[in-house]
Design a protein around this motif. Structure first.
Motif, PDB file in Angstrom:
ATOM      1  N   GLY A  90       0.829  -1.206   0.000  1.00  0.00           N
ATOM      2  CA  GLY A  90       0.000   0.000   0.000  1.00  0.00           C
ATOM      3  C   GLY A  90       0.859   1.251   0.000  1.00  0.00           C
ATOM      4  O   GLY A  90       0.613   2.205  -0.757  1.00  0.00           O
ATOM      5  N   SER A 117      -5.251   2.621   4.494  1.00  0.00           N
ATOM      6  CA  SER A 117      -4.380   1.603   5.090  1.00  0.00           C
ATOM      7  C   SER A 117      -4.479   1.596   6.609  1.00  0.00           C
ATOM      8  O   SER A 117      -4.396   2.644   7.257  1.00  0.00           O
ATOM      9  CB  SER A 117      -2.920   1.855   4.694  1.00  0.00           C
ATOM     10  OG  SER A 117      -2.073   0.944   5.378  1.00  0.00           O
ATOM     11  N   HIS A 152      -1.884   6.867   5.959  1.00  0.00           N
ATOM     12  CA  HIS A 152      -2.806   5.908   6.578  1.00  0.00           C
ATOM     13  C   HIS A 152      -4.149   6.584   6.848  1.00  0.00           C
ATOM     14  O   HIS A 152      -4.316   7.261   7.866  1.00  0.00           O
ATOM     15  CB  HIS A 152      -2.194   5.335   7.855  1.00  0.00           C
ATOM     16  CG  HIS A 152      -1.041   4.406   7.572  1.00  0.00           C
ATOM     17  ND1 HIS A 152       0.172   4.853   7.090  1.00  0.00           N
ATOM     18  CD2 HIS A 152      -0.933   3.054   7.654  1.00  0.00           C
ATOM     19  CE1 HIS A 152       0.983   3.820   6.898  1.00  0.00           C
ATOM     20  NE2 HIS A 152       0.335   2.720   7.229  1.00  0.00           N
ATOM     21  N   ASP A 261       6.352  -9.756  12.532  1.00  0.00           N
ATOM     22  CA  ASP A 261       6.913  -8.603  11.807  1.00  0.00           C
ATOM     23  C   ASP A 261       8.033  -7.986  12.649  1.00  0.00           C
ATOM     24  O   ASP A 261       7.903  -6.880  13.191  1.00  0.00           O
ATOM     25  CB  ASP A 261       5.790  -7.594  11.539  1.00  0.00           C
ATOM     26  CG  ASP A 261       6.232  -6.495  10.591  1.00  0.00           C
ATOM     27  OD1 ASP A 261       7.347  -6.586  10.034  1.00  0.00           O
ATOM     28  OD2 ASP A 261       5.462  -5.542  10.407  1.00  0.00           O
ATOM     29  N   ASP A 263      11.094  -6.706  12.283  1.00  0.00           N
ATOM     30  CA  ASP A 263      11.745  -5.402  12.104  1.00  0.00           C
ATOM     31  C   ASP A 263      10.888  -4.306  12.727  1.00  0.00           C
ATOM     32  O   ASP A 263      11.391  -3.372  13.375  1.00  0.00           O
ATOM     33  CB  ASP A 263      12.057  -5.103  10.622  1.00  0.00           C
ATOM     34  CG  ASP A 263      10.825  -4.960   9.750  1.00  0.00           C
ATOM     35  OD1 ASP A 263       9.800  -5.606  10.042  1.00  0.00           O
ATOM     36  OD2 ASP A 263      10.885  -4.195   8.765  1.00  0.00           O
TER      37      ASP A 263
HETATM   38  N1  F2R Z   1       6.272  -4.864   3.882  1.00  0.00           N
HETATM   39  C1  F2R Z   1       6.745  -5.274   4.925  1.00  0.00           C
HETATM   40  N2  F2R Z   1       6.849  -6.603   5.215  1.00  0.00           N
HETATM   41  C2  F2R Z   1       6.541  -7.615   4.284  1.00  0.00           C
HETATM   42  C3  F2R Z   1       7.797  -7.949   3.525  1.00  0.00           C
HETATM   43  C4  F2R Z   1       8.858  -8.479   4.439  1.00  0.00           C
HETATM   44  C5  F2R Z   1      10.194  -8.554   3.726  1.00  0.00           C
HETATM   45  N3  F2R Z   1      10.049  -8.736   2.331  1.00  0.00           N
HETATM   46  C6  F2R Z   1      11.053  -9.653   4.220  1.00  0.00           C
HETATM   47  O1  F2R Z   1      10.570 -10.764   4.493  1.00  0.00           O
HETATM   48  O2  F2R Z   1      12.230  -9.397   4.286  1.00  0.00           O
HETATM   49  N4  F2R Z   1       7.230  -4.475   5.835  1.00  0.00           N
HETATM   50  C7  F2R Z   1       7.017  -3.083   5.895  1.00  0.00           C
HETATM   51  O3  F2R Z   1       5.617  -2.861   5.766  1.00  0.00           O
HETATM   52  C8  F2R Z   1       5.029  -2.618   7.075  1.00  0.00           C
HETATM   53  C9  F2R Z   1       4.486  -1.234   7.092  1.00  0.00           C
HETATM   54  O4  F2R Z   1       3.421  -1.233   6.206  1.00  0.00           O
HETATM   55  P1  F2R Z   1       2.628   0.078   5.751  1.00  0.00           P
HETATM   56  O5  F2R Z   1       3.588   1.156   5.501  1.00  0.00           O
HETATM   57  O6  F2R Z   1       1.551   0.319   6.706  1.00  0.00           O
HETATM   58  O7  F2R Z   1       2.109  -0.456   4.344  1.00  0.00           O
HETATM   59  P2  F2R Z   1       0.666  -0.943   3.823  1.00  0.00           P
HETATM   60  O8  F2R Z   1       0.928  -1.747   2.613  1.00  0.00           O
HETATM   61  O9  F2R Z   1      -0.208   0.233   3.706  1.00  0.00           O
HETATM   62  O10 F2R Z   1       0.062  -1.901   4.963  1.00  0.00           O
HETATM   63  C10 F2R Z   1       0.723  -3.108   5.330  1.00  0.00           C
HETATM   64  C11 F2R Z   1      -0.225  -4.305   5.244  1.00  0.00           C
HETATM   65  O11 F2R Z   1      -1.325  -4.158   6.117  1.00  0.00           O
HETATM   66  C12 F2R Z   1      -2.469  -4.797   5.558  1.00  0.00           C
HETATM   67  N5  F2R Z   1      -3.523  -3.778   5.403  1.00  0.00           N
HETATM   68  C13 F2R Z   1      -3.370  -2.446   5.428  1.00  0.00           C
HETATM   69  N6  F2R Z   1      -4.566  -1.825   5.265  1.00  0.00           N
HETATM   70  C14 F2R Z   1      -5.482  -2.783   5.140  1.00  0.00           C
HETATM   71  C15 F2R Z   1      -6.895  -2.768   4.961  1.00  0.00           C
HETATM   72  N7  F2R Z   1      -7.615  -1.613   4.892  1.00  0.00           N
HETATM   73  N8  F2R Z   1      -7.540  -3.956   4.873  1.00  0.00           N
HETATM   74  C16 F2R Z   1      -6.836  -5.117   4.968  1.00  0.00           C
HETATM   75  N9  F2R Z   1      -5.487  -5.201   5.140  1.00  0.00           N
HETATM   76  C17 F2R Z   1      -4.818  -4.043   5.230  1.00  0.00           C
HETATM   77  C18 F2R Z   1      -2.044  -5.354   4.201  1.00  0.00           C
HETATM   78  O12 F2R Z   1      -1.660  -6.692   4.359  1.00  0.00           O
HETATM   79  C19 F2R Z   1      -0.845  -4.491   3.868  1.00  0.00           C
HETATM   80  O13 F2R Z   1       0.042  -5.114   2.966  1.00  0.00           O
HETATM   81  C20 F2R Z   1       6.133  -2.790   8.071  1.00  0.00           C
HETATM   82  O14 F2R Z   1       6.148  -4.117   8.543  1.00  0.00           O
HETATM   83  C21 F2R Z   1       7.373  -2.530   7.273  1.00  0.00           C
HETATM   84  O15 F2R Z   1       8.487  -3.166   7.816  1.00  0.00           O
END
Ligand code: F2R
Ligand code: MG
Ligand code: MG
Length: 304
Positions: A90, A117, A152, A261, A263
């Motif tokens: 995201g 997000s 977010h 998670d 890190d």
């Molecule tokens: N991306 C990661 N970790 C996965 C990869 C690990 C790495 N490749 C490895 O193994 O070495 N880590 C980083 O992302 C996290 C911070 O995420 P952020 O900035 O909030 O991004 P995003 O994509 O907006 O949200 C993360 C996930 O949350 C779930 N999600 C979010 N909003 C949602 C919604 N409305 N409904 C359902 N699910 C929702 C999704 O799964 C998103 O992918 C930290 O861990 C950072 O280190």
């Protein structure tokens, strides 16, 4: 007071970045949490990830302007983003939209089919901002909200950031006062800054009820961030920070042992705990861990 603010935020950033960099080493196949407990450290340099890159932008904004300007912060996040740092899907899309001219409110609101997000990314970067506001949990909460909103739009994503910032504010305040906040009081104060209808709020209340249990039990009940959401990450990190506020290495080990998670749990916990312990002293961020971490980006300290 401005010098103190920056010093507290920098200590929190040191703890956050070391937690992030060391925690992410445990994503490497074959590496086991027992190695850390036994003192077998990964070979340096420990590269930091998106958690640290975004936290550096937050600190740079505070150092330059003394407050969060959402337009400036959104641009800073977007322009400094190095995609190979492991950003969430995201975040990658939102930051690309901002970089190509979409206003941040539109970009953030478009994520996840218009829900916004609720990832843990707003919480992972905000502990230094809380430490900066050691004098006011109200201001810490308000500025955390501003820093979260640019990426977010979901209320739980914002609540995660508010909770972490308030905890870091209380930790830094306690350091200045020379006391140690009682864990239950710290968690109750954090809950008091949140919407009681929210999931993060309920998680923080459950974290308070789990004080005195083992870290494994707390992680089982509260989540360890494996869903990468604020709801699944922030309550456990606050449990660890409240329980081990005086002992940075032990707090990071608890995150590594819980898995998930890592890190990000270690970044959040490391940021809050280092706001209290500082670097190098008893219970503080270990100098050896700090030097093993990849240096922070040059732009963080470059004169503006
Ligand atoms: N991306 C990661 N970790 C996965 C990869 C690990 C790495 N490749 C490895 O193994 O070495 N880590 C980083 O992302 C996290 C911070 O995420 P952020 O900035 O909030 O991004 P995003 O994509 O907006 O949200 C993360 C996930 O949350 C779930 N999600 C979010 N909003 C949602 C919604 N409305 N409904 C359902 N699910 C929702 C999704 O799964 C998103 O992918 C930290 O861990 C950072 O280190
Ligand atoms: Mg990361
Ligand atoms: Mg992560």
């Amino acid at each position: 007071f401005p010098d103190t603010r920056l010093a507290l935020a920098r200590d929190a950033l040191a703890g956050l970045s070391v937690g992030d960099a060391l925690g992410s080493q445990f994503f490497v196949p074959g590496r086991h949490p027992d190695d850390l407990a036994a003192g077998r450290l990964p070979a340096p340099p420990w590269e930091w990830t998106d958690d640290t890159e975004m936290a550096c932008s937050v600190v740079a904004e505070l150092a330059a302007a003394g407050r969060i300007d959402r337009d400036r912060l959104a641009l800073a996040f977007a322009q400094r983003c190095e995609p190979y740092r492991g950003y969430g899907p995201g975040a990658v899309t939102i930051l690309r939209l901002i970089r190509t001219g979409t206003p941040w409110p539109v970009a953030a609101a478009s994520a996840f089919d218009g829900q916004g997000s609720c990832g843990n990314g707003a919480a992972m970067r905000v502990a230094p901002l809380g430490a900066w506001h050691a004098d006011s949990t109200r201001r810490a909460a308000e500025q955390a909200r501003a820093s979260a909103e640019v990426t977010h739009a979901h209320p739980e994503g914002v609540a995660g950031a508010v909770a972490v910032a308030v905890a870091a504010s209380l930790a830094a305040r306690a350091r200045l006062d020379g006391g140690r906040p009682e864990p239950a009081r710290l968690l109750t104060a954090v809950a008091g800054a949140l919407d009681p209808a929210g999931e993060v709020y309920r998680g923080v209340r459950r974290a308070a009820a789990l004080l005195g249990h083992s870290a494994a039990e707390a992680a089982d009940s509260l989540g360890n961030g494996s869903r990468v959401t604020a709801q699944d990450t922030v309550p456990f990190t606050l449990w660890v920070a409240a329980t081990l506020l005086h002992d940075y290495p032990a707090a990071i080990r608890a995150c590594v042992e819980a898995g998930g998670d890592v890190d990000t749990t270690a970044a959040i916990v490391g940021g809050i705990v280092a706001a209290y312990t500082g670097v190098g002293g008893p219970g503080g961020v270990l100098e050896g861990w700090l030097t093993a971490r990849e240096p922070l980006p040059a732009w963080l300290t470059a004169p503006t």
